[in-house]
Design an enzyme around this catalytic site. Structure first.
Site, PDB file in Angstrom:
ATOM      1  N   ARG A 108       3.275   3.334  -3.134  1.00 41.36           N
ATOM      2  CA  ARG A 108       2.127   3.038  -4.004  1.00 41.36           C
ATOM      3  C   ARG A 108       2.604   2.045  -5.047  1.00 41.36           C
ATOM      4  O   ARG A 108       3.503   2.349  -5.825  1.00 41.36           O
ATOM      5  CB  ARG A 108       1.608   4.315  -4.662  1.00 41.36           C
ATOM      6  N   HIS A 135      -6.670   0.642  -0.411  1.00 40.53           N
ATOM      7  CA  HIS A 135      -6.219   2.045  -0.343  1.00 40.53           C
ATOM      8  C   HIS A 135      -6.610   2.610   1.026  1.00 40.53           C
ATOM      9  O   HIS A 135      -7.498   3.449   1.140  1.00 40.53           O
ATOM     10  CB  HIS A 135      -6.888   2.829  -1.475  1.00 40.53           C
ATOM     11  N   GLN A 138      -6.885   6.472   1.894  1.00 45.33           N
ATOM     12  CA  GLN A 138      -8.052   7.124   1.299  1.00 45.33           C
ATOM     13  C   GLN A 138      -9.270   6.966   2.205  1.00 45.33           C
ATOM     14  O   GLN A 138      -9.985   7.932   2.488  1.00 45.33           O
ATOM     15  CB  GLN A 138      -8.340   6.511  -0.079  1.00 45.33           C
ATOM     16  N   ASP A 227     -16.056   5.816  -7.830  1.00 45.19           N
ATOM     17  CA  ASP A 227     -14.638   5.772  -8.236  1.00 45.19           C
ATOM     18  C   ASP A 227     -14.629   5.440  -9.726  1.00 45.19           C
ATOM     19  O   ASP A 227     -15.655   5.017 -10.285  1.00 45.19           O
ATOM     20  CB  ASP A 227     -13.910   4.684  -7.405  1.00 45.19           C
ATOM     21  N   CYS A 267     -13.118   9.358  -4.459  1.00 43.10           N
ATOM     22  CA  CYS A 267     -11.706   9.452  -4.050  1.00 43.10           C
ATOM     23  C   CYS A 267     -10.897  10.329  -4.998  1.00 43.10           C
ATOM     24  O   CYS A 267      -9.845  10.828  -4.608  1.00 43.10           O
ATOM     25  CB  CYS A 267     -11.096   8.064  -3.949  1.00 43.10           C
ATOM     26  N   ARG A 295      -7.048  14.000   2.959  1.00 45.99           N
ATOM     27  CA  ARG A 295      -5.982  13.006   2.788  1.00 45.99           C
ATOM     28  C   ARG A 295      -4.773  13.427   3.628  1.00 45.99           C
ATOM     29  O   ARG A 295      -4.181  12.621   4.341  1.00 45.99           O
ATOM     30  CB  ARG A 295      -5.576  12.904   1.305  1.00 45.99           C
TER      31      ARG A 295
HETATM   32  N1   CP Z   1      -7.246   9.474  -4.444  1.00 47.49           N
HETATM   33  C1   CP Z   1      -5.951   9.305  -4.756  1.00 47.49           C
HETATM   34  O1   CP Z   1      -5.253   8.446  -4.226  1.00 47.49           O
HETATM   35  O2   CP Z   1      -5.480  10.183  -5.698  1.00 47.49           O
HETATM   36  P1   CP Z   1      -4.064  10.118  -6.437  1.00 47.49           P
HETATM   37  O3   CP Z   1      -4.104   8.890  -7.309  1.00 47.49           O
HETATM   38  O4   CP Z   1      -3.981  11.385  -7.215  1.00 47.49           O
HETATM   39  O5   CP Z   1      -2.988   9.994  -5.404  1.00 47.49           O
HETATM   40  N1  NVA Z   2      -9.425   2.615  -7.922  1.00 47.77           N
HETATM   41  C1  NVA Z   2      -8.555   3.707  -8.319  1.00 47.77           C
HETATM   42  C2  NVA Z   2      -8.312   4.618  -7.151  1.00 47.77           C
HETATM   43  C3  NVA Z   2      -7.471   5.822  -7.480  1.00 47.77           C
HETATM   44  C4  NVA Z   2      -7.200   6.668  -6.272  1.00 47.77           C
HETATM   45  C5  NVA Z   2      -7.252   3.155  -8.873  1.00 47.77           C
HETATM   46  O1  NVA Z   2      -6.735   2.195  -8.283  1.00 47.77           O
HETATM   47  O2  NVA Z   2      -6.790   3.645  -9.883  1.00 47.77           O
END
Ligand code: CP
Ligand code: NVA
Length: 309
Positions: A108, A135, A138, A227, A267, A295
């Protein structure tokens, strides 16, 4: 590793429709097995996974770590202060060093180029666990959740409400291989990346709309999806964004306009009372927790595919 197709899972559209649907089918099968309490399926026995996190996480971290463990493997969490990819050490060096110890890498990161570089230099499969651009894990979990609750993705109408961000880009990339009706309703100036919209439209696979007219957009939706308005890395803009996104909260009145068939998805993490009301997230039509659970199941199947087991 899998014999055909890409080594890595970076964008849903790197795969064809049949592969994506077969990964989702496998996800459902392994989910059923795990939910039955059966722990005899140990395809990752003797394997290890490095998980690199440049940003915070609950779902991604715990679902990958637990999923890999339940299928026999060992996952190593590397937080933002650990390897400091790109700062303490160049991404291309991290890629090759970690590949010497691990069978698979999940990361990530902030910049999308980081995941591309990691994948380019790592001989082992790399999974995108979110970048500023997309993502994919997700949206695989979301697709699995839709299959479970609606029966299919094809011919549904998904209306995303809010910022044209990484989540939207993954929806657009799914829409470029699987046919459905995707609408992104966002305030002016917060539209998704134009090139990605064009790429998805040019395939002619799905009906794709980007609109600022929220009320019109949601009518007849099978899914209303939201989101946060300020993503990770944008938290200092949160107050400014709250002003810009006035009128884009998913509330009970909006769900009413969408119709009784509409499920609510998010999400997570959610800011209750900001992009969505407490009432909507707690309503019977909200499937955010099955979605979060999926997930793990979607990712298990992605890892099985990449590792060819
Ligand atoms: N939806 C998601 O990716 O959650 P986290 O940021 O907690 O991993
Ligand atoms: N758009 C959000 C998604 C989190 C899972 C972010 O990037 O923070």
């Amino acid at each position: 590793q899998n014999k055909e197709g890409p080594k890595d899972f970076l964008h849903i559209s790197d795969f064809d429709k049949d592969t994506i649907l077969s990964i989702l089918k496998r996800a459902g099968e392994v989910k059923t097995l795990l939910k039955s309490g059966d722990r005899s399926f140990q395809p990752f026995k003797g394997k290890s996974m490095a998980m690199i996190f440049a940003k915070p996480s609950m779902r991604t971290r715990v679902s990958f770590e637990t999923g890999f463990f339940l299928l026999g493997g060992h996952a190593i969490y590397l937080g933002p202060d650990d390897i400091q990819m790109g700062k303490r050490e160049e991404t291309r060096d991290v890629a090759r060093v970690l590949s010497g110890y691990n069978d698979i890498i999940m990361a990530r990161v902030f910049g999308h180029q980081d995941i591309l570089d990691l994948a380019k230099y790592a001989p082992v499969p790399v999974i995108n666990g979110l970048t500023d651009y997309n993502h994919p894990c997700q949206i695989m979990a979301d697709a699995l959740t839709m299959i479970e609750h609606i029966g299919q993705i094809e011919n549904t109408k998904v209306v995303y409400v809010g910022d044209g961000n990484n989540i939207v880009h993954s929806w657009l990339l799914l829409a470029s291989i699987v046919p459905f009706h995707f609408v992104c309703a966002c305030p002016r100036g917060f539209e998704p990346d134009e090139k990605t919209v064009e790429k998805a439209r040019s395939t002619g696979i799905s009906k794709i709309e980007i609109t600022n007219d929220l009320k019109e957009a949601v009518k007849g939706a099978d899914v209303i999806y939201s989101d946060v308005w300020a993503s990770m890395g944008q938290k200092d803009e949160a107050e400014y964004r709250k002003q810009c996104f006035q009128g884009f909260q998913v509330d009970e009145a909006l769900m009413e306009i969408a119709g009784p068939q509409a499920f609510f998805m998010h999400c997570l993490p959610a800011e209750r009372g900001v992009e969505v009301t407490d009432g909507v997230i707690e309503a019977p039509k909200s499937i955010v927790f099955p979605q979060a659970e999926n997930r793990m199941h979607a990712q298990n199947a992605i890892m099985l595919h990449l590792l060819g087991v």
